[in-house]
Motif scaffolding. Structure first.
Motif, PDB file in Angstrom:
ATOM      1  N   ILE A  73     104.317 -34.892 -35.201  1.00 48.80           N
ATOM      2  CA  ILE A  73     105.561 -34.311 -34.705  1.00 48.80           C
ATOM      3  C   ILE A  73     106.691 -35.255 -35.079  1.00 48.80           C
ATOM      4  O   ILE A  73     106.705 -36.420 -34.665  1.00 48.80           O
ATOM      5  CB  ILE A  73     105.513 -34.119 -33.176  1.00 48.80           C
ATOM      6  N   ILE A  74     107.624 -34.754 -35.871  1.00 48.25           N
ATOM      7  CA  ILE A  74     108.785 -35.554 -36.257  1.00 48.25           C
ATOM      8  C   ILE A  74     109.790 -35.496 -35.110  1.00 48.25           C
ATOM      9  O   ILE A  74     110.194 -34.421 -34.679  1.00 48.25           O
ATOM     10  CB  ILE A  74     109.409 -35.040 -37.563  1.00 48.25           C
ATOM     11  N   SER A  75     110.179 -36.656 -34.620  1.00 48.37           N
ATOM     12  CA  SER A  75     111.117 -36.704 -33.497  1.00 48.37           C
ATOM     13  C   SER A  75     112.556 -36.863 -33.949  1.00 48.37           C
ATOM     14  O   SER A  75     113.466 -36.403 -33.259  1.00 48.37           O
ATOM     15  CB  SER A  75     110.744 -37.835 -32.537  1.00 48.37           C
ATOM     16  N   ALA A  76     112.779 -37.495 -35.098  1.00 43.62           N
ATOM     17  CA  ALA A  76     114.150 -37.686 -35.579  1.00 43.62           C
ATOM     18  C   ALA A  76     114.141 -38.024 -37.065  1.00 43.62           C
ATOM     19  O   ALA A  76     113.209 -38.653 -37.562  1.00 43.62           O
ATOM     20  CB  ALA A  76     114.837 -38.804 -34.809  1.00 43.62           C
ATOM     21  N   VAL A  77     115.204 -37.601 -37.738  1.00 36.99           N
ATOM     22  CA  VAL A  77     115.437 -37.969 -39.132  1.00 36.99           C
ATOM     23  C   VAL A  77     116.908 -38.349 -39.235  1.00 36.99           C
ATOM     24  O   VAL A  77     117.780 -37.574 -38.822  1.00 36.99           O
ATOM     25  CB  VAL A  77     115.114 -36.810 -40.101  1.00 36.99           C
ATOM     26  N   SER A  78     117.182 -39.543 -39.753  1.00 35.07           N
ATOM     27  CA  SER A  78     118.573 -39.980 -39.867  1.00 35.07           C
ATOM     28  C   SER A  78     118.820 -40.554 -41.252  1.00 35.07           C
ATOM     29  O   SER A  78     117.903 -41.032 -41.918  1.00 35.07           O
ATOM     30  CB  SER A  78     118.896 -41.027 -38.795  1.00 35.07           C
ATOM     31  N   ALA A  79     120.079 -40.501 -41.667  1.00 34.21           N
ATOM     32  CA  ALA A  79     120.477 -41.004 -42.982  1.00 34.21           C
ATOM     33  C   ALA A  79     121.367 -42.226 -42.812  1.00 34.21           C
ATOM     34  O   ALA A  79     122.036 -42.388 -41.787  1.00 34.21           O
ATOM     35  CB  ALA A  79     121.213 -39.919 -43.754  1.00 34.21           C
ATOM     36  N   SER A  80     121.371 -43.076 -43.836  1.00 40.02           N
ATOM     37  CA  SER A  80     122.144 -44.317 -43.775  1.00 40.02           C
ATOM     38  C   SER A  80     123.641 -44.091 -43.961  1.00 40.02           C
ATOM     39  O   SER A  80     124.412 -45.022 -43.817  1.00 40.02           O
ATOM     40  CB  SER A  80     121.637 -45.295 -44.838  1.00 40.02           C
ATOM     41  N   CYS A  81     124.042 -42.867 -44.245  1.00 37.59           N
ATOM     42  CA  CYS A  81     125.455 -42.575 -44.508  1.00 37.59           C
ATOM     43  C   CYS A  81     125.774 -41.159 -44.034  1.00 37.59           C
ATOM     44  O   CYS A  81     124.929 -40.273 -44.139  1.00 37.59           O
ATOM     45  CB  CYS A  81     125.704 -42.696 -46.009  1.00 37.59           C
ATOM     46  N   GLY A  82     126.966 -40.958 -43.546  1.00 39.62           N
ATOM     47  CA  GLY A  82     127.392 -39.633 -43.108  1.00 39.62           C
ATOM     48  C   GLY A  82     127.504 -38.634 -44.247  1.00 39.62           C
ATOM     49  O   GLY A  82     127.581 -37.429 -44.013  1.00 39.62           O
ATOM     50  N   CYS A  83     127.496 -39.115 -45.484  1.00 43.55           N
ATOM     51  CA  CYS A  83     127.577 -38.229 -46.640  1.00 43.55           C
ATOM     52  C   CYS A  83     126.232 -37.573 -46.948  1.00 43.55           C
ATOM     53  O   CYS A  83     126.142 -36.699 -47.796  1.00 43.55           O
ATOM     54  CB  CYS A  83     128.050 -39.019 -47.859  1.00 43.55           C
ATOM     55  N   THR A  84     125.185 -37.998 -46.252  1.00 46.61           N
ATOM     56  CA  THR A  84     123.840 -37.483 -46.485  1.00 46.61           C
ATOM     57  C   THR A  84     123.366 -36.756 -45.231  1.00 46.61           C
ATOM     58  O   THR A  84     123.338 -37.332 -44.147  1.00 46.61           O
ATOM     59  CB  THR A  84     122.875 -38.636 -46.823  1.00 46.61           C
ATOM     60  N   THR A  85     123.011 -35.482 -45.395  1.00 47.10           N
ATOM     61  CA  THR A  85     122.615 -34.653 -44.259  1.00 47.10           C
ATOM     62  C   THR A  85     121.147 -34.263 -44.388  1.00 47.10           C
ATOM     63  O   THR A  85     120.786 -33.537 -45.311  1.00 47.10           O
ATOM     64  CB  THR A  85     123.481 -33.375 -44.217  1.00 47.10           C
ATOM     65  N   PRO A  86     120.308 -34.726 -43.464  1.00 46.53           N
ATOM     66  CA  PRO A  86     118.898 -34.341 -43.518  1.00 46.53           C
ATOM     67  C   PRO A  86     118.583 -33.156 -42.600  1.00 46.53           C
ATOM     68  O   PRO A  86     119.245 -32.933 -41.593  1.00 46.53           O
ATOM     69  CB  PRO A  86     118.189 -35.598 -43.016  1.00 46.53           C
TER      70      PRO A  86
END
Length: 153
Positions: free
Chosen positions: A85-98
């Motif tokens: 179960i994936i709980s979170a996905v985050s990117a190192s920059c606001g220009c990248t949307t996962p």
């Protein structure tokens, strides 16, 4: 002045009386306490024996003009013994949307992490890290997109 104090006092009594008189619904009374699972039962059933394995851990988008949006899908497989179960996905920059698979990924099945990189204002060499948190044995994994953005003339 007495009417003002009386009004405030009456309002306070009504407020407190209303807060403690929550109506009981039929649904709440229909719950069988033997059917309710406890937190220890839930965590015991998923002890982190799932495992995320990405087909690729990096994607090179090459050279793009500033303002272009680069989309890529990172596919992974659960090679473990329990659902992931994936709980979170985050990117190192606001220009990248996962975006990612929200449902549990059963053993042997696949899920995906979709990434959109907006190159507006990102001229030069780029490397964006996407961090994936889950209940798998490898609780935190990363993938990356990289490439070069050239000024749009």
């Amino acid at each position: 002045m007495k009417f003002k104090q009386l009004g405030i006092g009456l309002a306070a009594v009504v407020f407190f009386a209303a807060c403690s008189n929550q109506p009981k619904t039929e649904e709440a009374s229909k719950v069988d306490p033997t059917e309710v699972s406890t937190p220890s039962e839930n965590t015991k059933s998923l002890s982190g024996k799932g495992k995320i394995e990405f087909e690729e851990d990096a994607f090179d988008f090459g050279t793009v003009k500033e303002g272009e949006v680069v989309d890529h899908v990172f596919e992974f497989k659960n090679t473990g013994e329990e659902p992931v179960i994936i709980s979170a996905v985050s990117a190192s920059c606001g220009c990248t949307t996962p975006d990612y698979t929200k449902d549990p990924v059963l053993p042997g099945k696949e899920g995906e992490i979709k990434v959109a990189f907006n190159s507006e204002g990102q001229v030069g060499t780029q490397q964006k890290i996407i961090t994936v948190s889950s209940n798998a044995t490898n609780k935190v994994t990363t993938v990356q997109i990289k490439g070069t953005v050239v000024k749009n003339k």
